[in-house]
Scaffold this active site. Structure first.
Site, PDB file in Angstrom:
ATOM      1  N   ILE A   1       1.356 -30.022 -21.146  1.00 50.56           N
ATOM      2  CA  ILE A   1       1.685 -28.634 -20.668  1.00 50.56           C
ATOM      3  C   ILE A   1       3.059 -28.522 -20.386  1.00 50.56           C
ATOM      4  CG2 ILE A   1       1.246 -27.435 -18.762  1.00 50.56           C
ATOM      5  CD1 ILE A   1      -1.335 -28.029 -20.432  1.00 50.56           C
TER       6      ILE A   1
ATOM      7  N   ASP B   1      -3.682 -39.119   0.404  1.00 53.02           N
ATOM      8  CA  ASP B   1      -3.785 -40.234  -0.562  1.00 53.02           C
ATOM      9  C   ASP B   1      -5.323 -40.248  -0.963  1.00 53.02           C
ATOM     10  OD1 ASP B   1      -3.989 -42.314  -2.196  1.00 53.02           O
ATOM     11  OD2 ASP B   1      -3.004 -43.770  -0.852  1.00 53.02           O
ATOM     12  N   ILE B   2      -5.625 -40.107  -2.301  1.00 53.72           N
ATOM     13  CA  ILE B   2      -6.901 -39.812  -2.626  1.00 53.72           C
ATOM     14  C   ILE B   2      -7.727 -41.105  -2.554  1.00 53.72           C
ATOM     15  CG2 ILE B   2      -6.952 -37.694  -4.096  1.00 53.72           C
ATOM     16  CD1 ILE B   2      -6.452 -39.674  -6.724  1.00 53.72           C
TER      17      ILE B   2
ATOM     18  N   ASP C   1      -1.192 -33.515  -1.319  1.00 59.67           N
ATOM     19  CA  ASP C   1      -0.741 -34.697  -2.228  1.00 59.67           C
ATOM     20  C   ASP C   1      -0.406 -35.682  -1.388  1.00 59.67           C
ATOM     21  OD1 ASP C   1       1.156 -34.156  -4.979  1.00 59.67           O
ATOM     22  OD2 ASP C   1       1.517 -35.687  -3.863  1.00 59.67           O
TER      23      ASP C   1
ATOM     24  N   GLN D   1       3.239 -31.201 -11.524  1.00 59.28           N
ATOM     25  CA  GLN D   1       3.648 -30.047 -12.443  1.00 59.28           C
ATOM     26  C   GLN D   1       2.574 -29.174 -12.555  1.00 59.28           C
ATOM     27  OE1 GLN D   1       3.452 -31.260 -16.823  1.00 59.28           O
ATOM     28  NE2 GLN D   1       4.579 -29.506 -17.295  1.00 59.28           N
TER      29      GLN D   1
ATOM     30  N   LYS E   1      -9.394 -41.823 -18.438  1.00 57.66           N
ATOM     31  CA  LYS E   1      -9.784 -40.343 -18.764  1.00 57.66           C
ATOM     32  C   LYS E   1     -11.213 -40.212 -19.554  1.00 57.66           C
ATOM     33  CE  LYS E   1      -6.553 -37.732 -16.980  1.00 57.66           C
ATOM     34  NZ  LYS E   1      -6.675 -36.993 -15.543  1.00 57.66           N
TER      35      LYS E   1
ATOM     36  N   GLY F   1      -3.237 -33.752  -5.494  1.00 54.09           N
ATOM     37  CA  GLY F   1      -2.269 -33.568  -6.205  1.00 54.09           C
ATOM     38  C   GLY F   1      -1.383 -32.374  -6.640  1.00 54.09           C
TER      39      GLY F   1
ATOM     40  N   TYR G   1      -4.127 -44.984 -19.244  1.00 46.36           N
ATOM     41  CA  TYR G   1      -4.265 -43.600 -18.796  1.00 46.36           C
ATOM     42  C   TYR G   1      -5.448 -42.752 -19.527  1.00 46.36           C
ATOM     43  CZ  TYR G   1      -3.323 -38.361 -18.682  1.00 46.36           C
ATOM     44  OH  TYR G   1      -3.252 -37.072 -18.402  1.00 46.36           O
TER      45      TYR G   1
HETATM   46  P1  NAD Z   1       1.732 -34.603 -11.985  1.00 43.24           P
HETATM   47  O1  NAD Z   1       2.283 -36.370 -12.043  1.00 43.24           O
HETATM   48  O2  NAD Z   1       3.034 -33.778 -12.307  1.00 43.24           O
HETATM   49  O3  NAD Z   1       1.343 -34.555 -10.653  1.00 43.24           O
HETATM   50  C1  NAD Z   1       0.318 -35.486 -10.106  1.00 43.24           C
HETATM   51  C2  NAD Z   1       0.550 -35.261  -8.755  1.00 43.24           C
HETATM   52  O4  NAD Z   1      -0.456 -36.479  -7.921  1.00 43.24           O
HETATM   53  C3  NAD Z   1       1.928 -35.710  -7.987  1.00 43.24           C
HETATM   54  O5  NAD Z   1       2.312 -34.658  -7.146  1.00 43.24           O
HETATM   55  C4  NAD Z   1       1.652 -36.902  -7.236  1.00 43.24           C
HETATM   56  O6  NAD Z   1       2.466 -37.070  -5.951  1.00 43.24           O
HETATM   57  C5  NAD Z   1       0.165 -36.797  -6.933  1.00 43.24           C
HETATM   58  N1  NAD Z   1      -0.458 -38.023  -6.626  1.00 43.24           N
HETATM   59  C6  NAD Z   1      -0.186 -39.354  -7.343  1.00 43.24           C
HETATM   60  N2  NAD Z   1      -1.174 -40.372  -6.697  1.00 43.24           N
HETATM   61  C7  NAD Z   1      -1.669 -39.775  -5.758  1.00 43.24           C
HETATM   62  C8  NAD Z   1      -2.598 -40.288  -4.788  1.00 43.24           C
HETATM   63  N3  NAD Z   1      -2.996 -41.553  -4.776  1.00 43.24           N
HETATM   64  N4  NAD Z   1      -3.213 -39.250  -3.829  1.00 43.24           N
HETATM   65  C9  NAD Z   1      -2.717 -37.929  -3.947  1.00 43.24           C
HETATM   66  N5  NAD Z   1      -1.872 -37.558  -4.820  1.00 43.24           N
HETATM   67  C10 NAD Z   1      -1.355 -38.406  -5.585  1.00 43.24           C
HETATM   68  O7  NAD Z   1       0.381 -34.522 -12.954  1.00 43.24           O
HETATM   69  P2  NAD Z   1       0.311 -32.982 -13.575  1.00 43.24           P
HETATM   70  O8  NAD Z   1       1.016 -32.884 -14.910  1.00 43.24           O
HETATM   71  O9  NAD Z   1       0.278 -32.035 -12.480  1.00 43.24           O
HETATM   72  O10 NAD Z   1      -1.233 -33.627 -13.953  1.00 43.24           O
HETATM   73  C11 NAD Z   1      -2.427 -32.913 -13.132  1.00 43.24           C
HETATM   74  C12 NAD Z   1      -3.683 -33.173 -13.965  1.00 43.24           C
HETATM   75  O11 NAD Z   1      -3.644 -32.876 -15.243  1.00 43.24           O
HETATM   76  C13 NAD Z   1      -3.680 -34.814 -14.124  1.00 43.24           C
HETATM   77  O12 NAD Z   1      -5.084 -35.234 -14.001  1.00 43.24           O
HETATM   78  C14 NAD Z   1      -3.224 -35.105 -15.516  1.00 43.24           C
HETATM   79  O13 NAD Z   1      -3.779 -36.299 -16.103  1.00 43.24           O
HETATM   80  C15 NAD Z   1      -3.751 -33.794 -16.217  1.00 43.24           C
HETATM   81  N6  NAD Z   1      -3.136 -33.573 -17.606  1.00 43.24           N
HETATM   82  C16 NAD Z   1      -1.840 -33.258 -17.247  1.00 43.24           C
HETATM   83  C17 NAD Z   1      -1.152 -32.738 -18.483  1.00 43.24           C
HETATM   84  C18 NAD Z   1       0.343 -32.498 -18.665  1.00 43.24           C
HETATM   85  O14 NAD Z   1       0.810 -32.269 -19.533  1.00 43.24           O
HETATM   86  N7  NAD Z   1       1.002 -32.100 -17.475  1.00 43.24           N
HETATM   87  C19 NAD Z   1      -1.781 -32.805 -19.671  1.00 43.24           C
HETATM   88  C20 NAD Z   1      -2.999 -33.464 -19.757  1.00 43.24           C
HETATM   89  C21 NAD Z   1      -3.909 -33.825 -18.486  1.00 43.24           C
HETATM   90  N1  SER Z   2       0.921 -34.606 -20.857  1.00 39.85           N
HETATM   91  C1  SER Z   2      -0.040 -35.768 -20.773  1.00 39.85           C
HETATM   92  C2  SER Z   2       0.898 -37.251 -20.958  1.00 39.85           C
HETATM   93  O1  SER Z   2       1.538 -37.147 -21.828  1.00 39.85           O
HETATM   94  C3  SER Z   2      -1.224 -35.694 -21.550  1.00 39.85           C
HETATM   95  O2  SER Z   2      -2.181 -35.929 -20.756  1.00 39.85           O
HETATM   96  O3  SER Z   2       0.286 -37.996 -20.368  1.00 39.85           O
END
Ligand code: NAD
Ligand code: SER
Length: 318
Positions: free
Chosen positions: A172, A52-53, A34, A12, A146, A8, A142
């Site tokens: 974030i 794809d995971i 990704d 972000q 988690k 992934g 979701y």
């Molecule tokens: P994001 O949605 O921006 O990125 C996720 C990436 O995963 C994307 O690029 C997407 O193309 C890829 N993806 C989706 N399905 C896939 C699959 N089957 N195989 C491979 N890749 C796949 O998410 P993020 O904000 O970068 O979050 C990263 C991690 O951090 C996640 O586990 C998320 O739950 C966690 N998280 C993020 C936040 C936040 O605010 N951004 C907050 C809490 C937790």
């Molecule tokens: N930023 C994330 C969301 O809103 C928190 O895990 O889903």
């Protein structure tokens, strides 16, 4: 960590984590993966592999091909997207994670990072200074994934000795890559709209206070936890981590210091209910004590940096 795989990685957090890992461990040692087919323009020098995971066979091929010893598992569906397709959210977030953990045991991976989230909490918890040890009652699919992933990771740690680490990230905020469908996304969108149009319609209530963190703190904290001495860790896949807490109206006031004409309106949708079930602030004493976590960016520093970076970029593009 010698050879790192990021799943992934085009999301972000993955985008900026990739840049930091390439700088720290050498781009030739970072495999960026990704689900997306197109090879991104900016890879920070790392090597791109489509993955794809849910495709365990291909995941195994990549682990062997690149002699991977550590994985940052960032692929997931976030809260708002997950509510639109709960089945797919379960599938990607759980089965993708189990695939990795199984292969981690089989190929004796050194370390795996699996992010968690403030979405593990839900109704009936103390909303302020939410403790490390607390009841987890997620209100979204979701959040369910988690909580389950934290439990599964801790199980693999105890049962198989796999070194898995994880943080309950707050929302974030970042300037490089747009967020991917979460409840906290407003706190990024607001900057783009403030700079481009001097107004923003927020999908949360004015007083929806949530825990938040600037990306540089998020990336640094992630790497610091992965580099921490295992003997000092009292938790594994479920560390609380915190930086700042604020509401949409408080963020709008901060933005007005730079864009005085900025106007915010409120049109709460289904995401407000999700936000209302999450903590307003988090107690992260365990992280601060065990591996010396400390945040650098408050709301003022973060707003300044976001406005500077986005203004430069958005103005250049026009
Ligand atoms: P994001 O949605 O921006 O990125 C996720 C990436 O995963 C994307 O690029 C997407 O193309 C890829 N993806 C989706 N399905 C896939 C699959 N089957 N195989 C491979 N890749 C796949 O998410 P993020 O904000 O970068 O979050 C990263 C991690 O951090 C996640 O586990 C998320 O739950 C966690 N998280 C993020 C936040 C936040 O605010 N951004 C907050 C809490 C937790
Ligand atoms: N930023 C994330 C969301 O809103 C928190 O895990 O889903």
């Amino acid at each position: 960590m010698k050879k790192i795989l990021i799943t992934g990685a085009l999301g972000q957090i993955g985008t900026e984590l990739t840049a930091s890992l390439c700088q720290k461990y050498g781009a030739e040692n970072v495999i960026i993966s990704d689900i997306r087919d197109e090879v991104p323009e900016n890879l920070s020098g790392g090597i791109y592999e489509q993955l794809d995971i849910l495709n365990k066979e291909k995941m195994e091929d990549l682990l062997l091909k690149h002699k991977i010893d550590s994985v940052f598992h960032m692929a997931a569906l976030l809260s708002a997207t997950g509510e639109k397709n709960p089945q797919m959210c379960w599938d990607v977030n759980m089965n993708g994670t189990i695939n990795l953990l199984d292969l981690g045991v089989k190929h004796k991976l050194n370390k795996i990072f699996v992010p968690s989230s403030i979405a593990v909490w839900g109704n009936g918890i103390p909303l302020d200074d939410t403790p490390q040890e607390s009841v987890l009652r997620p209100t979204t699919m979701y959040g369910v994934t988690k909580v389950a992933a934290e439990a599964v990771c801790n199980y693999y740690q105890q049962k198989f000795g796999l070194d898995i680490r994880g943080l309950r990230y707050p929302g974030i905020i970042s300037s490089e890559t747009l967020p991917g469908g979460g409840t906290t996304d407003y706190a990024v969108e607001i900057f783009y709209e403030a700079i481009k149009r001097s107004k923003y319609s927020c999908f949360l209530d004015a007083d929806a206070t949530l825990p938040m963190m600037y990306m540089s703190d998020c990336v640094r904290g992630t790497i610091e936890l992965m580099e921490a001495d295992l003997d000092n860790l009292n938790y594994h896949a479920d560390y609380n981590i915190a930086a700042v807490s604020f509401s949409p109206s408080e963020l709008a006031e901060e933005i007005k210091k730079y864009i005085p004409e900025f106007e915010i309106t409120y049109s709460p949708d289904y995401r407000q209910k999700i936000a209302a079930s999450w903590p307003r602030s988090i107690n992260d004493e365990a992280a601060r004590n065990d591996w010396a976590w400390s945040h650098e960016f408050g709301i003022e520093e973060m707003t300044k940096d976001m406005i500077e970076k986005l203004s430069a970029r958005l103005t250049t593009k026009v």
